[in-house]
Structures are given as C-alpha cells and as structure tokens.
Scaffold this active site. Structure first.
Site, PDB file in Angstrom:
ATOM      1  N   GLU A   1       1.828  -0.584  -4.730  1.00 37.11           N
ATOM      2  CA  GLU A   1       0.822   0.442  -5.422  1.00 37.11           C
ATOM      3  C   GLU A   1       1.454   1.728  -5.211  1.00 37.11           C
ATOM      4  OE1 GLU A   1      -3.200   2.755  -3.631  1.00 37.11           O
ATOM      5  OE2 GLU A   1      -1.495   2.571  -2.480  1.00 37.11           O
TER       6      GLU A   1
ATOM      7  N   ASP B   1       0.907  -1.056  -0.074  1.00 33.12           N
ATOM      8  CA  ASP B   1      -0.078   0.019   0.016  1.00 33.12           C
ATOM      9  C   ASP B   1       0.903   1.225  -0.187  1.00 33.12           C
ATOM     10  OD1 ASP B   1      -2.588   1.157   0.449  1.00 33.12           O
ATOM     11  OD2 ASP B   1      -1.771   1.907   2.246  1.00 33.12           O
TER      12      ASP B   1
HETATM   13  C1  NOJ Z   1      -4.377   3.001  -1.126  1.00 33.75           C
HETATM   14  C2  NOJ Z   1      -5.321   2.030  -0.397  1.00 33.75           C
HETATM   15  O1  NOJ Z   1      -5.897   1.466  -1.602  1.00 33.75           O
HETATM   16  C3  NOJ Z   1      -6.686   3.022  -0.036  1.00 33.75           C
HETATM   17  O2  NOJ Z   1      -8.143   2.323   0.168  1.00 33.75           O
HETATM   18  C4  NOJ Z   1      -6.377   3.634   1.180  1.00 33.75           C
HETATM   19  O3  NOJ Z   1      -7.319   4.417   1.747  1.00 33.75           O
HETATM   20  C5  NOJ Z   1      -4.983   4.582   1.231  1.00 33.75           C
HETATM   21  N1  NOJ Z   1      -3.969   3.550   0.395  1.00 33.75           N
HETATM   22  C6  NOJ Z   1      -4.502   4.616   2.485  1.00 33.75           C
HETATM   23  O4  NOJ Z   1      -3.835   3.546   2.985  1.00 33.75           O
END
Ligand code: NOJ
Length: 589
Positions: A285, A222
């Site tokens: 991500e 993440d």
């Molecule tokens: C990306 C995640 O996919 C999202 O759902 C989240 O709110 C943010 N990162 C913060 O962790």
C-alpha cells in the site's frame, strides 16, 4: 546484514503450504478484502470475528474469489480500526484465537482460497510491549531507539520538535511525562517505528515468518512507503509548509515517506518470502506519485503494488484509458502484474462515489467532506452511482492483472452518511471536526439475511456500527435469488472470468468505438468454452478459440453494440443492437 546472519530468525526450514501450487497464482487473482470486525459475527457481541469468516467460506467460494485479504485482526484498542497493533503475532481475543485462525485458514485453503494478511510496519500501537518499555525507559535508552523520540523545542522542551501534522489531523508529535516527544504520522496511539533499528527489522522478519509458517500465502503491507525516515536535520526539521512544497524534495528524498532506502527493507523480506514454496507474495500500500509506484512492485522487493489510480478517477473514458495504459506499462516494466481497485475500507464506496458530481479535485473519491453528520451537502444520485459502479466493475474484471473486491461491494452497498457522533469510531472524525467525517460509512457490517437481527451479521441485534434499516433489501439472501442483483452480476462475472482469462495481454479496439465515450478492448483467445446461462445477466455461448471483448459506454446515451455474442452486461439491454448508457458488455467473437 545478509539474511543468513539474522540471529537464527530463519534457521528453521520454512513450512510449505499444504496445498502448494502455482507460484504465479497472484498475477491474475481476484482478491476479496475482509474487514473482519464488520464481516460476520459468530458470538453476537456486535464485532465480526474469525469464526464468522470461517462460517462464510461457502459464500466466498460461490462468489468465485481466489484469495481473501484480511485487514488486521490482531489485539488492538481500535484507535484506528485495528491498524494500531498491540501484538503482531496474536489474535484479538474478541475476534478469536490462533486456533480459530488456523481453522479459518484450512477452511479457506480447502475451498481453494488463498489467504493474505495485513502487516502494519510503519507504526505499532501505544500498547505494544516495546512502546510500553520505551515509555518506562530513559531518554537515549535502547528501548527508546526502537521508536522515534526527540527532545522538544522551547526553553523547556515544551514545543514539539516540528510543527508536522499527522495524517488524521492534529500534531504528529506527542509528549511523554519525562518531557520527550515521540513521532506518530498517524494517530497518537500509533507511534512510528524506527526502521533504522536492527531489532525492529528482525522482529518484523519474525512476524512475517510466524504467519508464513502457519500457511499464510501473502501479505498486504500497510503504509509500505513510509517506513524509512530521515530526521538528520533535527533539531532544525523542515516545517510543515516546507514539507508541502514539493519542489524542495528530490524523488526518494522526502523526510518521512517514499524514501529510496525503504527498498532495502523489502529486499530482505523478499529473501524470506522466496524460501517458501510457493514463495509468499506481498502487495504494497503506497500512496505515492504514479512515477514512483512501480518501484514497490520490484521482483526483488514486494512484487506487487496497489494501483489506486482508478479509485481516484472520475467515471470518464479518457481518465480510465490513461490510467489503464500507464499502469499496464509500469507493470510490464517491472515484471509485476497490475492490481485494480475501486473500493476499500478507507474510501467512499464506489456505488456512492459515482453518484456524486464530477470532481476535478478528486477529493470526493477518497475524502468524505460531502458526508457531514447532518446529512449530504452535495447532491447524490444513487441510481447513477450503482449503475456506473456495475459498469466500472465489469470493466475492471476484464482487465489483465489481479483485482480487488472490498466486502459488500458485490451487494452494491453504498457508503452511509449521517452516522451519529456517538456511534463514530474513525479517528479522522474526531481529529477533523466538521471537515472530514472519516471512514465509518464504508465499514458498516454486512447484511446477510434480510429478516434477521443485525441482518444476520451476528446472532443478536448488536452491530458495532449501526446498519441502515433499508439494508434488508441488499442482504445476501435477497440478492442471491434475484438474477438482476449486483451479487448475481458479480457471481456470473467471476465465473466467466475464470473460464475466459488466459494471458495478460490487452489489445485496444479503438477503431470500433462509436464515439469517445466508449472504450473497447480484447483479451487473448479463449481456450475453453463458456457454459450455458446461469442468470439474466448472462447469455449463452460456446467460446472455443474465441476472443473476449469488453466494451464500456461511459456516455449518457446508448451506442451501437460492438460485433460479437453478448455474454454479460452490467445493466439490462435496451435493444438488441444497443450498448446502453453507462454500461459494460462482455462479448465473444
Ligand atoms: C492504511 C490503512 O488502510 C488505513 O485504514 C490505516 O488507517 C492507515 N494505513 C494507518 O495504518
């Protein structure tokens, strides 16, 4: 510090995945994203859980996915849907126990499905043990050093260290009782870790090892781009306006995102991953500029990165072509393979997105400005949305690389508008009143059975986000028996993909495109053969040594069908020699 010196964290010999296997399994895997709280609820409390996932393994197997990625299932106050983690090495009691996790893992492995878990390293929750310790400790203490605490500005430190705005809106600094401020680039319940702190680095290695030892096959990282921060200009931190001025920041030198030092973290993680057999995989991500994206996929780092470019594109042949070419090139340059994504738990589902007007700004793709609580403010053409979604998905499934499916898109689920304020959960909604309604609309619990309370999501009518009444028509039991349903299309497409997919090459057949709205490409020769038809979407064919051709007509009018034997189309054929409007066809020749 080299890996061998990490205070014994890696001393034990890493466990092998019981069923071992191909170290390259991830390169062309179909990965199904489960948002656990909205997938299946085994105990009727309205919140999906891990035994719920276990109960749906046969469904996932029949769908034909290679892996599942589970969004966070860790203990959490749900300030951000579980991305506010209290304890990285435990299961939220409302979702089950570690024993339930192990049971789910073996059920998935026994079905031949790999498991990827979500790691949230940019921030913890404000209920994490170490954050509570930091609050209890004094300014300047080692406990505070694990997070990013600073004194404020103004005569009595009453002003935040900078005017930075958090991703969900509102200030990025929150003051604690003794007067210091802590940085949270997301919600205030998500304090950012200090990634220059060795204890933090070691603790995350421990977490990765914990799950890898249990047999987890890979990790989704993440906000992978934001771990490293440079606040050396403190107390004169740049202003928000300066942050927005891109000309001030060299690539890799922005104060709190996409900094070059972040790759040091991932090199150390890779050393750990490679101690397993097969090596554990990871996908980053990273919402960074296209020219920086592939850095996160380095083989001595995470190995793969999410490519969100198609997700941000309009349904347009030119945009798709440019994105595909660029990303295939980048993946080839790093030795990685591509990831193709059209939907996830953060964006408007693509069945809805493609029903919205063409959007130059691309805001419709990821933002939810059109979905205000009092209903749609921009006209939605739902029929066009699902038609285009099916066409784009079939194109996606034919591309070399791994592909992601977000739970429910295989049912053609739309994003839901007009959720009442009292039912909303996403912090984005509460921090951006009237501007952005947040992501709840794509997180509604899955309809499994048309004629059952909560459409079979759980054993009772409880559902943590309300399900629309008409979703009975989109339930799994209904779509399973309808050969023209989106579920049947996905099942047929994935079964064919498994048979047809060999190498990772793609050849454009531009000369065959009847006009600029059509994209045609071929994949390498097929080695096996295609079984007879399983549904109306699929026609028969024996494919020994043939090429797999994918043609998409992005236009509003039919065009001549390219040569070959049609084996699957995203919408019904309108004539024997016609590729219908906004339709993808798969052919063999
Ligand atoms: C990306 C995640 O996919 C999202 O759902 C989240 O709110 C943010 N990162 C913060 O962790």
């Amino acid at each position: 510090m080299p890996m061998s010196e990490t205070s014994g964290v890696l001393a034990k010999s890493p466990a092998e995945t019981a069923w071992g296997g191909d170290p390259n399994w991830w390169r062309q895997a179909v990965v199904y994203q489960i948002y656990p709280r909205s997938f299946a609820d085994s105990d009727g409390d309205g919140l999906g859980d891990l035994p719920g996932v276990t109960s749906r393994v046969p469904y996932l197997q029949e769908l034909g996915v290679d892996a599942v990625w589970l969004s966070p299932f860790y203990p959490s106050a749900l300030a951000d849907g579980g991305y506010d983690v209290d304890d990285y090495r435990a299961v939220d009691p409302r979702l089950g126990t570690l024993a339930d996790f192990d049971e789910m893992l073996s059920a998935l492995h026994n079905a031949g499905i790999r498991v990827v878990v979500d790691i949230v390293p940019n921030h913890s929750s404000n209920r994490h043990k170490w954050f509570l310790e930091a609050l209890a400790a004094a300014p300047g203490s080692p406990e505070r050093e694990r997070y990013i605490f600073r004194d404020g500005k103004g005569a009595n430190g009453e002003l935040p260290p900078s005017d930075w705005v958090s991703t969900f809106g509102g200030p990025a600094w929150t003051r604690v009782p003794d007067g210091q401020w802590y940085l949270h680039t997301f919600a205030k319940e998500q304090p950012d870790w200090n990634w220059d702190n060795r204890e933090v680095q070691l603790d995350f290695l421990e977490t990765l090892k914990f799950w890898a030892d249990r047999g987890v096959d890979g990790f989704r990282i993440d906000v992978a781009s934001n771990l490293k921060k440079d606040l050396s200009l403190y107390p004169d931190l740049p202003t928000q306006e300066q942050l927005w001025d891109e000309t001030l920041w060299q690539p890799g030198r922005f104060p709190f995102a996409d900094r070059d030092e972040v790759f040091d973290v991932y090199r150390e993680w890779r050393e750990l991953f490679n101690q397993y057999n097969p090596p554990r995989t990871a996908v980053a991500e990273a919402w960074v500029k296209p020219e920086r994206q592939h850095l996160y996929a380095a083989p001595d780092g995470l190995g793969q990165v999410f490519n969100f470019d198609l997700l941000k594109s309009n349904f347009d042949s030119g945009e798709f072509r440019e994105v595909i070419d660029r990303n295939l090139l980048h993946a080839a340059q790093t030795g990685s393979s591509n990831t193709w994504v059209l939907s996830n738990h953060d964006v408007v589902r693509h069945a809805t997105r493609y029903g919205l007007p063409f959007d130059e700004t691309k805001d419709n793709q990821i933002a939810r400005k059109w979905d205000l609580a009092d209903g749609l403010t921009i006209p939605l053409d739902a029929e066009q949305g699902i038609r285009r979604a099916r066409a784009a998905t079939l194109l996606l499934f034919a591309l070399p690389g791994s592909t992601y499916i977000y739970q429910g898109e295989e049912l053609g689920l739309p994003s839901i508008t007009g959720i009442a304020a009292e039912d909303r959960q996403d912090p984005t909604y509460f921090r951006n009143a009237g501007v952005d309604v947040g992501r709840d609309g794509c997180r509604i619990p899955i309809p499994w059975v048309s004629n059952a309370p909560s459409f079979g999501f759980g054993t009772t009518s409880a559902s943590h986000l309300p399900q629309p009444r008409e979703w009975g028509n989109l339930a799994v039991d209904v779509e399973s028996t309808d050969p023209s349903s989106t579920l049947s299309l996905y099942r047929n497409a994935l079964a064919l993909r498994h048979k047809l997919q060999t190498g990772e090459a793609l050849e454009w057949l531009d000369a065959e495109a009847p006009n600029k709205n059509v994209l045609i490409f071929a994949r390498p020769s097929v080695v096996g053969s295609v079984e007879p038809s399983r549904g109306a979407n699929e026609t028969t064919g024996a494919a020994g040594g043939k090429r797999w051709v994918c043609a998409t007509n992005f236009g509003k009018t039919p065009v001549p069908m390219p040569a070959g034997e049609v084996i699957l189309t995203s919408s019904p054929l309108t004539g024997p020699a016609e590729l219908p409007a906004e339709t993808t066809a798969w052919l063999l020749r």
